[in-house]
Design a protein around this motif. Sequence first.
Motif, short mmCIF file in Angstrom:
data_model
loop_
_atom_site.label_atom_id
_atom_site.label_comp_id
_atom_site.label_asym_id
_atom_site.label_seq_id
_atom_site.Cartn_x
_atom_site.Cartn_y
_atom_site.Cartn_z
N ARG A 1 0.79 -1.23 0.00
CA ARG A 1 0.00 0.00 0.00
C ARG A 1 0.83 1.28 0.00
NH1 ARG A 1 -4.98 1.87 3.90
NH2 ARG A 1 -5.56 3.62 2.59
N GLN B 1 2.22 1.79 -3.39
CA GLN B 1 1.15 2.12 -4.34
C GLN B 1 0.79 3.60 -4.25
OE1 GLN B 1 -2.29 -0.48 -4.26
NE2 GLN B 1 -0.98 -2.18 -3.63
N THR C 1 -0.64 -5.12 -7.86
CA THR C 1 -1.23 -4.40 -6.74
C THR C 1 -2.55 -5.01 -6.30
OG1 THR C 1 -2.44 -2.89 -8.19
CG2 THR C 1 -0.25 -2.20 -7.50
N ASP D 1 -5.43 -2.86 -5.29
CA ASP D 1 -5.86 -1.47 -5.15
C ASP D 1 -7.32 -1.39 -4.71
OD1 ASP D 1 -5.49 1.28 -5.22
OD2 ASP D 1 -6.14 1.44 -7.30
#
Length: 126
Positions: A70, A73, A117, A119
């Motif tokens: 995270r 990201q 990812t 997300d």
Amino acid sequence: MAGKALNKTNLTALGPEVLADLLLEAVKGDAARQRRVRLALAADDGPQTVAADVRKRFVAIRRAKGFLARPAQKKLAQELTGVVEMIETRIAPTAPGLAFELLWTQLHLAEGIQERTDDSWGALLH
């Protein structure tokens, strides 16, 4: 700690040498911020120079294979937003075709980023 407000006028009064030292200290150890400063410096050399640096970063993003946690990201999302801003402000006014090509290339990074990812909180899709 009493002192002057942190604003553009007061920072400008410090002068270029002091500001350069403070900036170097602020970006030390932060690769994303260092890239942003390098892009800003390249912008003075014209759109082709900025485009070359942007393309290099896109290649690095495309080649990366590891999962992005995270915090990474969020940093990548901020960086990509900054790249779009740089393209809009530094390249598009004088080289709109080049700006379109770079934005199109960035769009094609999405699939590879999405594969790396989770997300679920939408940091990359806003």
